[in-house]
Design a protein around this motif. Sequence first.
Motif, mmCIF file in Angstrom:
data_model
loop_
_atom_site.group_PDB
_atom_site.id
_atom_site.type_symbol
_atom_site.label_atom_id
_atom_site.label_comp_id
_atom_site.label_asym_id
_atom_site.label_seq_id
_atom_site.Cartn_x
_atom_site.Cartn_y
_atom_site.Cartn_z
ATOM 1 N N ALA A 126 1.753 19.120 41.532
ATOM 2 C CA ALA A 126 2.752 19.329 40.483
ATOM 3 C C ALA A 126 2.469 20.622 39.744
ATOM 4 O O ALA A 126 1.327 21.070 39.648
ATOM 5 N N PRO A 127 3.495 21.283 39.200
ATOM 6 C CA PRO A 127 3.284 22.521 38.452
ATOM 7 C C PRO A 127 2.352 22.297 37.271
ATOM 8 O O PRO A 127 2.411 21.273 36.596
ATOM 9 N N VAL A 128 1.512 23.256 37.008
ATOM 10 C CA VAL A 128 0.570 23.174 35.900
ATOM 11 C C VAL A 128 1.069 24.053 34.763
ATOM 12 O O VAL A 128 1.387 25.226 34.972
ATOM 13 N N ALA A 129 1.127 23.491 33.579
ATOM 14 C CA ALA A 129 1.566 24.279 32.422
ATOM 15 C C ALA A 129 0.535 25.346 32.121
ATOM 16 O O ALA A 129 -0.649 25.056 32.009
ATOM 17 N N GLN A 130 0.990 26.573 32.009
ATOM 18 C CA GLN A 130 0.080 27.673 31.765
ATOM 19 C C GLN A 130 0.134 28.070 30.306
ATOM 20 O O GLN A 130 1.198 28.053 29.674
ATOM 21 N N ARG A 159 -7.849 21.103 23.391
ATOM 22 C CA ARG A 159 -6.601 21.453 24.080
ATOM 23 C C ARG A 159 -6.928 21.786 25.532
ATOM 24 O O ARG A 159 -7.996 22.318 25.833
ATOM 25 N N TYR A 160 -5.982 21.498 26.408
ATOM 26 C CA TYR A 160 -6.194 21.608 27.851
ATOM 27 C C TYR A 160 -5.243 22.680 28.372
ATOM 28 O O TYR A 160 -4.032 22.514 28.335
ATOM 29 N N ARG A 161 -5.814 23.785 28.825
ATOM 30 C CA ARG A 161 -5.017 24.962 29.133
ATOM 31 C C ARG A 161 -5.325 25.476 30.546
ATOM 32 O O ARG A 161 -6.341 25.120 31.147
ATOM 33 N N THR A 162 -4.458 26.342 31.011
ATOM 34 C CA THR A 162 -4.674 27.022 32.288
ATOM 35 C C THR A 162 -4.365 28.496 32.108
ATOM 36 O O THR A 162 -3.333 28.856 31.527
ATOM 37 N N ALA A 163 -5.264 29.349 32.581
ATOM 38 C CA ALA A 163 -5.051 30.789 32.561
ATOM 39 C C ALA A 163 -5.107 31.310 33.998
ATOM 40 O O ALA A 163 -5.786 30.732 34.845
ATOM 41 N N THR A 164 -4.393 32.380 34.256
ATOM 42 C CA THR A 164 -4.440 33.011 35.569
ATOM 43 C C THR A 164 -5.383 34.202 35.504
ATOM 44 O O THR A 164 -5.169 35.131 34.714
ATOM 45 N N ILE A 207 -7.152 29.012 36.455
ATOM 46 C CA ILE A 207 -8.405 28.473 35.919
ATOM 47 C C ILE A 207 -8.077 27.536 34.763
ATOM 48 O O ILE A 207 -7.533 27.960 33.734
ATOM 49 N N PHE A 208 -8.415 26.266 34.946
ATOM 50 C CA PHE A 208 -8.229 25.265 33.899
ATOM 51 C C PHE A 208 -9.410 25.335 32.939
ATOM 52 O O PHE A 208 -10.557 25.550 33.356
ATOM 53 N N TYR A 209 -9.140 25.151 31.646
ATOM 54 C CA TYR A 209 -10.243 25.125 30.682
ATOM 55 C C TYR A 209 -9.887 24.243 29.499
ATOM 56 O O TYR A 209 -8.717 24.061 29.153
ATOM 57 N N ARG A 210 -10.912 23.676 28.900
ATOM 58 C CA ARG A 210 -10.786 22.937 27.646
ATOM 59 C C ARG A 210 -11.173 23.883 26.519
ATOM 60 O O ARG A 210 -12.131 24.648 26.652
ATOM 61 N N GLU A 211 -10.456 23.788 25.432
ATOM 62 C CA GLU A 211 -10.705 24.705 24.314
ATOM 63 C C GLU A 211 -10.545 23.945 23.003
ATOM 64 O O GLU A 211 -9.627 23.134 22.856
ATOM 65 N N ALA A 212 -11.437 24.195 22.084
ATOM 66 C CA ALA A 212 -11.374 23.546 20.775
ATOM 67 C C ALA A 212 -12.092 24.415 19.759
ATOM 68 O O ALA A 212 -12.875 25.298 20.109
ATOM 69 N N GLY A 213 -11.820 24.133 18.486
ATOM 70 C CA GLY A 213 -12.532 24.823 17.424
ATOM 71 C C GLY A 213 -11.758 25.994 16.859
ATOM 72 O O GLY A 213 -10.745 26.429 17.416
ATOM 73 N N PRO A 214 -12.231 26.541 15.738
ATOM 74 C CA PRO A 214 -11.553 27.664 15.091
ATOM 75 C C PRO A 214 -11.557 28.901 15.967
ATOM 76 O O PRO A 214 -12.578 29.253 16.571
ATOM 77 N N HIS A 270 -16.015 27.836 18.318
ATOM 78 C CA HIS A 270 -14.900 27.995 19.254
ATOM 79 C C HIS A 270 -15.449 27.681 20.643
ATOM 80 O O HIS A 270 -16.186 28.472 21.225
ATOM 81 N N VAL A 271 -15.112 26.509 21.149
ATOM 82 C CA VAL A 271 -15.695 25.996 22.382
ATOM 83 C C VAL A 271 -14.736 26.228 23.542
ATOM 84 O O VAL A 271 -13.553 25.881 23.466
ATOM 85 N N ILE A 272 -15.256 26.813 24.614
ATOM 86 C CA ILE A 272 -14.469 27.089 25.826
ATOM 87 C C ILE A 272 -15.229 26.490 27.005
ATOM 88 O O ILE A 272 -16.398 26.832 27.238
ATOM 89 N N ALA A 273 -14.561 25.606 27.744
ATOM 90 C CA ALA A 273 -15.213 24.925 28.874
ATOM 91 C C ALA A 273 -14.314 25.013 30.099
ATOM 92 O O ALA A 273 -13.393 24.202 30.259
ATOM 93 N N PRO A 274 -14.539 25.997 30.975
ATOM 94 C CA PRO A 274 -13.686 26.162 32.154
ATOM 95 C C PRO A 274 -14.157 25.317 33.338
ATOM 96 O O PRO A 274 -15.301 24.858 33.389
ATOM 97 N N ASP A 275 -13.234 25.118 34.280
ATOM 98 C CA ASP A 275 -13.557 24.532 35.580
ATOM 99 C C ASP A 275 -13.628 25.651 36.616
ATOM 100 O O ASP A 275 -12.732 26.507 36.670
ATOM 101 N N PHE A 276 -14.646 25.642 37.442
ATOM 102 C CA PHE A 276 -14.726 26.611 38.531
ATOM 103 C C PHE A 276 -13.661 26.268 39.584
ATOM 104 O O PHE A 276 -13.300 25.089 39.753
ATOM 105 N N PRO A 277 -13.155 27.250 40.317
ATOM 106 C CA PRO A 277 -12.232 26.941 41.412
ATOM 107 C C PRO A 277 -12.843 25.922 42.380
ATOM 108 O O PRO A 277 -14.024 25.989 42.705
#
Length: 322
Positions: A16-20, A38-43, A49-56, A87-94
């Motif tokens: 399914a399409p992933v919201a970017q 928050r659950y985000r995807t960046a190209t 690349i999917f990542y979790r992000e939280a914090g100021p 500011h927490v950033i937690a990506p998933d590797f491909p």
Amino acid sequence: MILRTLSATLALLMLAPVAQAAPAAAAPQSDAAASVTRYRTATVDGVNIFYREAGPADGPVVLLLHGFPTSSHMFRNLIPLLADRYHVIAPDFPGFGGSAAPDHKQFVYSFGHYADLMDGLVQQLGAKKYTMYVMDYGAPVGYRLALKHPERVSGMIVQNGNAYVEGLGKFWDPIKAYWADKSQAKRTALHMLVTPEITRFQYVDGVRDVSRIDPDNWLHDQVLLDRPGNRDIQMNLFGDYGTNVPLYPQFQAFFRRYQPPTLIVWGRNDKIFPADGAYPYLRDLPHADLHLLDTGHFALEDKLDVMAPIIRQFLDSQVAPR
């Protein structure tokens, strides 16, 4: 049958399409809103690349780099405990979690490539400096990133993440055999490392009270490992892990030269990355704070109540004192 059904369901969902979420100027947030994950995807270089992000948005950055066979999912409980200030950033590797998993014949699954992609992601997100939390696979990815941009590393949290030959024990013998002989026979011998039995083993071995470990962990990971083509992705990564070992002297030279504030929180009962790999850090980082915990590989699943206060104290006092 249940696992096969879950695998089929996830495979459909992954199509399914992933919201970017393109990085944008952050609006003012309340403390409560900033702590929401928050659950985000960046190209990055054409790869989702999917990542979790939280914090100021203006808080000190903590970059969480996961291990095998999991994803940023391993940090799901820690993130809210840091996000009030950091500011927490937690990506998933491909090939892991929610990130893209291109065909292994058309995409280079290597730790060097992962480091380049993580570099691209943090630059996209505007992170000029960061404390790295590295675990398992996250360690060579993070340390390669540190070699590229040593000035950006404001601190390190090391959890069962290796940078010394002493840390590659008996568990690694069949993988080392594959490094020496890239034959199909040696590759096939590693297939057992992506089976449900071994996935569960990584979570429960060395844990005194297994009732503390949520079974959803290994079920979640196994469904992703069982995606069509993913086993070959993992085999490529097992083979490429050998390229990290020649870089150990460079990783260690980075430690000695820059002396980043370092916290080591290590599951001492881990058979994959045993405590033999924790002690050598003190040769190069004599001021590091070392805690050996009575648990196994995925220490956060068992000892979050112990680790979170230690991690907060380290960050608050060594990385971003008030």
